[in-house]
Design a protein around this motif. Structure first.
Motif, PDB file in Angstrom:
ATOM      1  N   TYR A   1     129.719  24.420  78.162  1.00  0.00           N
ATOM      2  CA  TYR A   1     130.118  23.352  79.080  1.00  0.00           C
ATOM      3  C   TYR A   1     129.114  22.204  79.103  1.00  0.00           C
ATOM      4  O   TYR A   1     129.479  21.050  79.336  1.00  0.00           O
ATOM      5  CB  TYR A   1     130.294  23.933  80.485  1.00  0.00           C
ATOM      6  CG  TYR A   1     130.836  22.940  81.490  1.00  0.00           C
ATOM      7  CD1 TYR A   1     132.110  22.395  81.343  1.00  0.00           C
ATOM      8  CD2 TYR A   1     130.066  22.551  82.587  1.00  0.00           C
ATOM      9  CE1 TYR A   1     132.604  21.488  82.262  1.00  0.00           C
ATOM     10  CE2 TYR A   1     130.551  21.640  83.517  1.00  0.00           C
ATOM     11  CZ  TYR A   1     131.823  21.106  83.355  1.00  0.00           C
ATOM     12  OH  TYR A   1     132.315  20.205  84.255  1.00  0.00           O
TER      13      TYR A   1
ATOM     14  N   HIS B   1     134.688  29.453  73.806  1.00  0.00           N
ATOM     15  CA  HIS B   1     133.664  29.273  74.843  1.00  0.00           C
ATOM     16  C   HIS B   1     132.646  30.415  74.797  1.00  0.00           C
ATOM     17  O   HIS B   1     132.989  31.569  75.079  1.00  0.00           O
ATOM     18  CB  HIS B   1     134.319  29.231  76.224  1.00  0.00           C
ATOM     19  CG  HIS B   1     135.303  28.109  76.397  1.00  0.00           C
ATOM     20  ND1 HIS B   1     134.933  26.871  76.863  1.00  0.00           N
ATOM     21  CD2 HIS B   1     136.637  28.043  76.156  1.00  0.00           C
ATOM     22  CE1 HIS B   1     136.002  26.086  76.911  1.00  0.00           C
ATOM     23  NE2 HIS B   1     137.046  26.772  76.486  1.00  0.00           N
ATOM     24  N   TYR B   2     131.398  30.090  74.476  1.00  0.00           N
ATOM     25  CA  TYR B   2     130.365  31.119  74.441  1.00  0.00           C
ATOM     26  C   TYR B   2     129.693  31.314  75.796  1.00  0.00           C
ATOM     27  O   TYR B   2     128.918  32.250  75.974  1.00  0.00           O
ATOM     28  CB  TYR B   2     129.314  30.801  73.381  1.00  0.00           C
ATOM     29  CG  TYR B   2     128.623  29.465  73.530  1.00  0.00           C
ATOM     30  CD1 TYR B   2     127.665  29.246  74.515  1.00  0.00           C
ATOM     31  CD2 TYR B   2     128.922  28.419  72.669  1.00  0.00           C
ATOM     32  CE1 TYR B   2     127.035  28.024  74.652  1.00  0.00           C
ATOM     33  CE2 TYR B   2     128.285  27.189  72.793  1.00  0.00           C
ATOM     34  CZ  TYR B   2     127.352  26.999  73.781  1.00  0.00           C
ATOM     35  OH  TYR B   2     126.718  25.772  73.908  1.00  0.00           O
TER      36      TYR B   2
ATOM     37  N   GLY C   1     131.458  31.298  78.865  1.00  0.00           N
ATOM     38  CA  GLY C   1     132.400  31.801  79.863  1.00  0.00           C
ATOM     39  C   GLY C   1     132.994  30.751  80.786  1.00  0.00           C
ATOM     40  O   GLY C   1     133.805  31.080  81.654  1.00  0.00           O
ATOM     41  N   ARG C   2     132.632  29.489  80.627  1.00  0.00           N
ATOM     42  CA  ARG C   2     133.117  28.429  81.524  1.00  0.00           C
ATOM     43  C   ARG C   2     134.315  27.736  80.870  1.00  0.00           C
ATOM     44  O   ARG C   2     134.156  26.935  79.944  1.00  0.00           O
ATOM     45  CB  ARG C   2     131.994  27.435  81.818  1.00  0.00           C
ATOM     46  CG  ARG C   2     130.769  28.094  82.432  1.00  0.00           C
ATOM     47  CD  ARG C   2     129.632  27.098  82.638  1.00  0.00           C
ATOM     48  NE  ARG C   2     129.955  26.111  83.667  1.00  0.00           N
ATOM     49  CZ  ARG C   2     129.113  25.152  84.055  1.00  0.00           C
ATOM     50  NH1 ARG C   2     127.918  25.053  83.483  1.00  0.00           N
ATOM     51  NH2 ARG C   2     129.468  24.289  84.994  1.00  0.00           N
ATOM     52  N   THR C   3     135.491  28.047  81.353  1.00  0.00           N
ATOM     53  CA  THR C   3     136.713  27.503  80.750  1.00  0.00           C
ATOM     54  C   THR C   3     137.475  26.574  81.696  1.00  0.00           C
ATOM     55  O   THR C   3     137.928  25.508  81.288  1.00  0.00           O
ATOM     56  CB  THR C   3     137.648  28.641  80.317  1.00  0.00           C
ATOM     57  OG1 THR C   3     137.950  29.460  81.454  1.00  0.00           O
ATOM     58  CG2 THR C   3     136.995  29.493  79.237  1.00  0.00           C
TER      59      THR C   3
ATOM     60  N   HIS D   1     142.137  27.901  74.995  1.00  0.00           N
ATOM     61  CA  HIS D   1     140.780  28.275  75.396  1.00  0.00           C
ATOM     62  C   HIS D   1     140.569  29.775  75.187  1.00  0.00           C
ATOM     63  O   HIS D   1     141.331  30.598  75.727  1.00  0.00           O
ATOM     64  CB  HIS D   1     140.536  27.925  76.864  1.00  0.00           C
ATOM     65  CG  HIS D   1     140.617  26.459  77.159  1.00  0.00           C
ATOM     66  ND1 HIS D   1     139.517  25.632  77.160  1.00  0.00           N
ATOM     67  CD2 HIS D   1     141.689  25.659  77.444  1.00  0.00           C
ATOM     68  CE1 HIS D   1     139.889  24.396  77.442  1.00  0.00           C
ATOM     69  NE2 HIS D   1     141.205  24.378  77.624  1.00  0.00           N
TER      70      HIS D   1
ATOM     71  N   SER E   1     137.530  32.755  75.349  1.00  0.00           N
ATOM     72  CA  SER E   1     136.179  32.953  75.871  1.00  0.00           C
ATOM     73  C   SER E   1     135.648  34.350  75.557  1.00  0.00           C
ATOM     74  O   SER E   1     136.351  35.350  75.733  1.00  0.00           O
ATOM     75  CB  SER E   1     136.179  32.739  77.391  1.00  0.00           C
ATOM     76  OG  SER E   1     134.893  32.985  77.937  1.00  0.00           O
TER      77      SER E   1
ATOM     78  N   TYR F   1     134.189  34.318  66.322  1.00  0.00           N
ATOM     79  CA  TYR F   1     135.497  33.898  66.831  1.00  0.00           C
ATOM     80  C   TYR F   1     136.491  33.735  65.690  1.00  0.00           C
ATOM     81  O   TYR F   1     137.649  34.168  65.780  1.00  0.00           O
ATOM     82  CB  TYR F   1     135.372  32.561  67.570  1.00  0.00           C
ATOM     83  CG  TYR F   1     134.695  32.614  68.911  1.00  0.00           C
ATOM     84  CD1 TYR F   1     135.329  33.178  70.009  1.00  0.00           C
ATOM     85  CD2 TYR F   1     133.428  32.065  69.096  1.00  0.00           C
ATOM     86  CE1 TYR F   1     134.710  33.196  71.256  1.00  0.00           C
ATOM     87  CE2 TYR F   1     132.813  32.090  70.339  1.00  0.00           C
ATOM     88  CZ  TYR F   1     133.458  32.657  71.409  1.00  0.00           C
ATOM     89  OH  TYR F   1     132.853  32.687  72.643  1.00  0.00           O
TER      90      TYR F   1
END
Length: 424
Positions: A140, A163-164, A166-168, A182, A184, A193
């Motif tokens: 993020y 997302h590495y 965890g903030r999606t 998205h 995560s 990924y």
């Protein structure tokens, strides 16, 4: 022959009846019998593939056979009726593995990332079908950079963010994010990924797949113009040229001002055993690669599940296209800046590495590893040191695996293996 005595005939009938009963109950008690585990002599069945027979008819349990037999009760049990039962069971060996029991017309062997509605007619869900896919592995904290990058891609691109951190949900502040995919998972790299979410049959709808880092400056980049040049020059694997003064590691990826595309270069003496081999040709870096659909199908299979940094992969990409020195190249007319942002776990800048007294190759690993994995301080070592050691170990392991696999292949053909050229 003399006529049998009545008591001998009776004993024979009783023995036959008992044998039939015992055989019936043994069959019920052991519904599955593996032909391949019987170790039958091959001389008895010289032209029969027992494995194929077992696979093909594994779905017919004893109960199913009993049901079939029951359905034939009251009929004359003719061969035509038995054949009708066998032919009514679907088995299509040419279907994808595991789908042999399905009629070919119902099989959907490929997928995509197109978002669907939960209402209305399915054939009216999609106003357009994007032809290209772009993925970024993000945190993020780099949202402004990613926002600027995604604005360089038109509606003809499906956007996937890995997302590495965890903030999606926070990304919803951007309108484009509401139509992005998205995914995560904590503290993973883009190759982790890619191996798990970009299977070739998942991304088969897309002509080209961009698998990019989050720290790329795109002021001088336009995705549509980039792809026009890729198609014009027949590139199956490519990357934009890199601004010479920022984050440059290899001469091959250095932007040239006097060309649209280049496919080879000159490196330092001894770095290239052949002018058609990496890093002098058939080579792009793994920070911003672009793959054609066909090239990605090969590359995906080469990605190792446990070698998450992907080091060494860029030297092996050439194996997936032929001739590699013609179909792998750098697009100079559309170029980017590698910002080398240490966004994952350490704040040592690449310029500061010189002061640490590291060798050239150590600086390569260290400066490029920050954005690849979140390090952790262990045994008195800084996070970047642990990441660097893991990167170096993965490079060696990948090279050894490739060399061993090549050697085993040639040995199986009874020929001498050529010299390995997996990496410099």
């Amino acid at each position: 022959m003399g006529r049998r005595k009545p008591n001998e005939t009776m004993r024979l009938l009783v023995a036959t009846f008992i044998g039939i009963v015992l055989g019936f109950f043994l069959g019920v008690s052991f519904p599955t019998l593996s032909l391949t585990k019987l170790n039958l002599p091959s001389s008895l069945f010289p032209s029969i593939d027992l494995t194929y027979i077992e696979d093909k008819y594994s779905g017919l349990s004893t109960q199913a056979l009993l049901n079939a037999w029951s359905s034939l009760q009251g009929k004359d049990g003719s061969a035509a009726e038995i054949n009708e039962f066998n032919e009514s069971r679907i088995w299509v060996p040419t279907n994808p593995r595991g789908a042999e029991r399905l009629p070919p017309g119902i099989i959907a062997s490929e997928s995509d990332f197109y978002l669907r509605r939960l209402w209305g007619s399915p054939d009216e869900d999609l106003k357009m079908r994007p032809k290209y896919l772009v993925t970024f592995t993000v945190g993020y904290e780099q949202r402004k950079n990613i926002d600027a990058a995604i604005k360089k891609f038109s509606e003809d691109f499906t956007i996937v963010l890995f997302h590495y951190d965890g903030r999606t949900t926070e990304w919803d502040e951007y309108e484009w994010s509401k139509n992005a995919i998205h995914i995560s998972a904590p503290k993973q790299t883009k190759w982790w990924y890619a191996k798990r979410f970009l299977h070739p049959d998942i991304v088969a709808a897309y002509d080209y797949i961009f698998i990019w880092d989050e720290d790329l400056g795109v002021e001088h980049f336009n995705a549509e113009k980039y792809l026009r040049l890729v198609k014009k020059h027949g590139l199956e694997i490519s990357q934009p040229g890199l601004e010479p003064n920022n984050g440059l590691t290899w001469q091959m990826t250095k932007r040239r001002e006097d060309s649209e595309v280049h496919k080879d270069t000159e490196e330092k003496p001894g770095w290239c055993s052949d002018p058609h081999l990496p890093p002098c040709a058939g080579f792009v870096e793994i920070m911003a690669p672009v793959f054609s659909r066909n090239a990605w199908r090969c590359v995906w299979h080469m990605i190792q599940n446990d070698l998450v940094h992907g080091w060494g992969l860029d030297f092996a990409l050439r194996r997936c296209v032929e001739p590699a020195h013609e179909k792998i190249g750098v697009v100079d007319a559309q170029w980017i800046v590698h910002q080398s942002v240490p966004s994952l776990g350490n704040q040592v800048r690449p310029k500061a590495l010189i002061a640490l007294g590291l060798s050239f190759i150590d600086m390569v690993f260290t400066s490029l590893s920050f954005k690849s994995c979140q390090g952790k301080a262990e045994s008195g070592k800084a996070p970047w040191e642990g990441v660097r050691e893991r990167c170096r170990k993965e490079w060696r392991m990948f090279q050894e695996r490739m060399s061993s696999a090549e050697r085993a292949y040639y040995v199986s053909l009874g020929i001498d293996p050529p010299n390995s050229t997996t990496a410099r």
